[in-house]
Design a protein around this motif. Structure first.
Motif: not given
Length: 294
Positions: A183-212
């Motif tokens: 809950a603390t991290k959620h509030a600190a991020q001001n996350s727009p999602f009710q149950h989740l933290l904000k997603p980070k896309s960099g790691g996913v992008a690198f995987v798709l670039d290498a083997m998408g």
């Protein structure tokens, strides 16, 4: 009194780990000393089989020593020898055991991108290395802004790992929130999602670039603990009555393969928008799973 229950379970987990890691290290040594393609091809299934056996025993102990009920949706049409990118929300170390139980021997062995410091975890660090789990620096944006070379290092680690993965069945796992939900991290991020933290896309992008182009699908996994986020102690103490898991399969968007995430702001924004869309659906799925009763 909970320790009277937990200590024997911990000892059994340690024993299971040691019994599987000893032959795993022998095979890994052969693979390291004789780094030839035929030897590597022969060793990989042996290493994977030992890891899957370790997971199976851990899952069997979970079923034996706890009354935790699993409700799993979306397991149809999974390929044992496929190539998958697996994303999931992250709340607890229990998540890893849940993912292993749900997917073991239904898709290829889950391989996680790990913090470099985890290499020094006794026994398991060497096991992860032997199984070709990539170890990354996991630098912050501030650190990368000061020294861009740090970001390039992690990108290179991702590319090299994905090159290895292209020749074997694999499921690349990524907790895209980057940390466990609180809950603390959620509030600190001001996350727009009710149950989740904000997603980070960099790691996913690198995987798709290498083997998408070589991936069969994206497996988007939603994990819900209806009675609250548990600790490992809660699980071993039989204080987790129910776990719900929803798996959604998505095709890999062709327009997100081959873009320059690092330097192209427009592509980066497009990629992040796609990730945010997945997270909006996941947020709604969590609300529905929490509201539903079995």
């Amino acid at each position: 009194m909970v320790w009277l229950r937990v200590v024997p379970i911990l000892l059994l987990i340690v024993l299971n780990t040691l019994l599987h890691c000893m032959p795993l290290f022998v095979v890994a040594l052969v693979k390291a000393v004789l780094p030839f393609a035929p030897v590597r091809r022969a060793c990989n299934p042996l290493l994977t089989g030992l890891a899957e056996s370790w997971v199976s025993v851990n899952s069997a102990m979970m079923a034996m020593f706890t009354g935790t009920r699993f409700s799993v949706e979306g397991q149809a049409d999974l390929l044992r020898d496929g190539h998958y990118l697996v994303l999931a929300n992250h709340q607890s170390w229990v998540d890893i055991l849940v993912l292993q139980k749900v997917f073991n021997r239904r898709i290829p062995l889950l391989r996680f991108f790990l913090k470099r410091s985890l290499f020094w975890v006794p026994v398991l660090g060497l096991a992860w290395w032997a199984l070709d789990f990539p170890f990354m620096g996991r630098y912050t944006r501030k650190q990368i802004a000061k020294n861009p070379e740090l970001g390039r290092r992690d990108m290179e680690v991702t590319r090299k790992a994905c090159e290895k993965f292209q020749s074997i069945p694999v499921a690349v796992m990524n907790f895209v929130e980057g940390t466990r939900f609180t809950a603390t991290k959620h509030a600190a991020q001001n996350s727009p999602f009710q149950h989740l933290l904000k997603p980070k896309s960099g790691g996913v992008a690198f995987v798709l670039d290498a083997m998408g182009k070589g991936l069969n699908a994206l497996l988007d996994v939603t994990i819900v603990y209806p009675k609250g986020i548990p600790s490992m102690m809660d699980l071993m103490g039989n204080r987790v009555p129910e776990i719900k898991v929803l798996i959604r399969q998505h095709p890999i968007p062709a327009e997100l393969i081959g873009g320059n995430y690092q330097d192209d702001r427009s592509f980066r924004a497009q990629f992040q928008q796609w990730m945010n869309g997945l997270w909006l659906q996941k947020d709604a799925d969590i609300s529905a799973l929490l509201a539903s009763r079995n």
